[in-house]
Design a protein around this motif. Structure first.
Motif, short mmCIF file in Angstrom:
data_model
loop_
_atom_site.label_atom_id
_atom_site.label_comp_id
_atom_site.label_asym_id
_atom_site.label_seq_id
_atom_site.Cartn_x
_atom_site.Cartn_y
_atom_site.Cartn_z
N TYR A 186 0.83 -1.25 0.00
CA TYR A 186 -0.09 0.08 0.13
C TYR A 186 0.76 1.09 -0.01
CZ TYR A 186 -3.86 -3.14 1.15
OH TYR A 186 -4.72 -4.16 1.16
N ALA A 187 1.77 1.30 0.74
CA ALA A 187 2.76 2.37 0.85
C ALA A 187 3.41 2.93 -0.66
CB ALA A 187 4.08 1.96 1.68
N LEU A 188 3.57 1.75 -1.40
CA LEU A 188 3.81 2.23 -2.89
C LEU A 188 2.85 3.07 -3.50
CD1 LEU A 188 5.26 -1.33 -4.01
CD2 LEU A 188 6.56 0.54 -3.51
N LYS A 189 1.98 3.28 -3.04
CA LYS A 189 0.75 3.92 -3.59
C LYS A 189 0.74 5.62 -3.28
CE LYS A 189 -1.16 0.79 -6.12
NZ LYS A 189 -1.09 0.81 -7.72
N TYR A 190 1.25 5.48 -1.78
CA TYR A 190 1.69 6.68 -1.30
C TYR A 190 2.94 7.40 -1.61
CZ TYR A 190 -2.02 5.81 2.54
OH TYR A 190 -3.04 5.76 3.18
N PRO A 191 2.80 8.97 -1.09
CA PRO A 191 4.03 9.85 -1.73
C PRO A 191 5.43 9.32 -1.16
CG PRO A 191 2.29 11.13 -0.77
CD PRO A 191 1.75 9.52 -0.52
N PRO A 192 6.55 9.66 -2.09
CA PRO A 192 7.96 9.07 -1.34
C PRO A 192 7.98 9.37 0.07
CG PRO A 192 7.78 10.26 -3.63
CD PRO A 192 6.61 10.48 -3.05
N ARG A 193 7.94 10.42 0.45
CA ARG A 193 8.05 10.56 1.98
C ARG A 193 7.65 9.64 3.05
NH1 ARG A 193 4.23 14.24 1.23
NH2 ARG A 193 2.29 14.36 2.61
N VAL A 194 6.38 8.76 2.51
CA VAL A 194 5.86 8.03 3.50
C VAL A 194 6.70 6.44 3.29
CG1 VAL A 194 3.73 6.24 3.78
CG2 VAL A 194 3.72 9.03 3.06
N ARG A 195 7.07 6.37 1.90
CA ARG A 195 7.85 4.99 1.57
C ARG A 195 9.09 4.98 2.27
NH1 ARG A 195 8.07 5.67 -4.60
NH2 ARG A 195 6.41 7.14 -4.40
N ALA A 196 9.67 6.39 2.41
CA ALA A 196 11.02 6.51 3.05
C ALA A 196 10.80 6.25 4.46
CB ALA A 196 11.50 7.94 2.77
#
Length: 242
Positions: A186-196
């Motif tokens: 799911y994080a892959l659908k979120y903005p980059p800062r969330v993934r980081a």
């Protein structure tokens, strides 16, 4: 007693006290809603149920102080489902308050949904719509709430960053292996800062292998200025978090 009346009463008996419900929580076809409304009206007159707003009811809970009215979450619950399937969840400051990330209590609650915009103005309860990054279900809405908290970490009012990172990290630690795989997806659908930020937390937890796909999805030259250093999150530098 008609079959419809008996069916509705049996279903209502199974609903816990102090719990709200709407027509969607009663397994009756839409063509019978008009007849169902008459049944529900009779049950109101008997004091077995109370009306919260149009099409929304609850079973009153008796206390020594009288009847207890449902809280905000119960009042909002019928709006979060369609045909008994969850399609939305509460997010924003209300959720972050429940998570212990802020002491702020919002005047307007945010409701996230992928394909439905939900606005509510029912007395003291007001809610506005925000877009969910993925389809919402009963199985994933808690994971999406965690990702929302990571997304808004920098902007949550009255936030103690160190305490917030500990709270979110502890909640992620409680996830099963399957749920960890899901939240990364799911994080892959979120903005980059969330993934980081999720990747950095997983790295601290010793889950670098699961976080690998998050690292690969990021631009190695991007720096995320979130006010988080290696004292707050030891793995922050390797995820370009500052």
């Amino acid at each position: 007693m008609t079959y419809l009346s008996a069916t509705i009463q049996e279903q209502i008996k199974a609903i816990p006290d102090d719990t709200s419900f709407g027509y969607g929580q009663l397994t009756i076809p839409a063509r019978q809603y008009q007849s169902a409304a008459k049944v529900l009206e009779r049950l109101q007159k008997k004091g077995l149920i109370r009306k919260l707003s149009k099409g929304i009811f609850y079973k009153p809970k008796k206390t020594i102080f009288g009847e207890k009215k449902p809280g905000e979450e119960q009042i909002l619950k019928p709006y979060l489902y369609r045909d008994s399937q969850r399609i939305a969840y509460i997010t924003g400051t209300y959720l972050y308050n429940q998570m212990g990330l802020t002491t702020q209590v919002p005047a307007i609650i945010q409701i996230a949904s992928r394909d439905r915009r939900i606005f509510i103005n029912r007395g003291t309860i007001q809610a506005t719509a925000v877009k969910s990054y993925v389809d919402v279900s009963e199985d994933n809405y808690r994971l999406l709430g965690l990702l929302d908290a990571l997304k808004d970490m920098k902007d949550i009012a009255d936030l103690d960053l160190q305490a917030a990172i500990e709270i979110v990290t502890n909640q992620i630690r409680q996830l099963t292996k399957g749920e960890l795989t899901e939240i990364v997806g799911y994080a892959l659908k979120y903005p980059p800062r969330v993934r980081a930020l999720l990747g950095a937390i997983l790295s601290v937890m010793g889950k670098a292998a699961i976080a690998k796909i998050l690292k690969e999805s990021l631009n190695p030259l991007t720096v995320f200025k979130l006010g988080i250093n290696d004292r707050l999150l030891p793995s922050a530098p390797e995820w370009n978090i500052q």
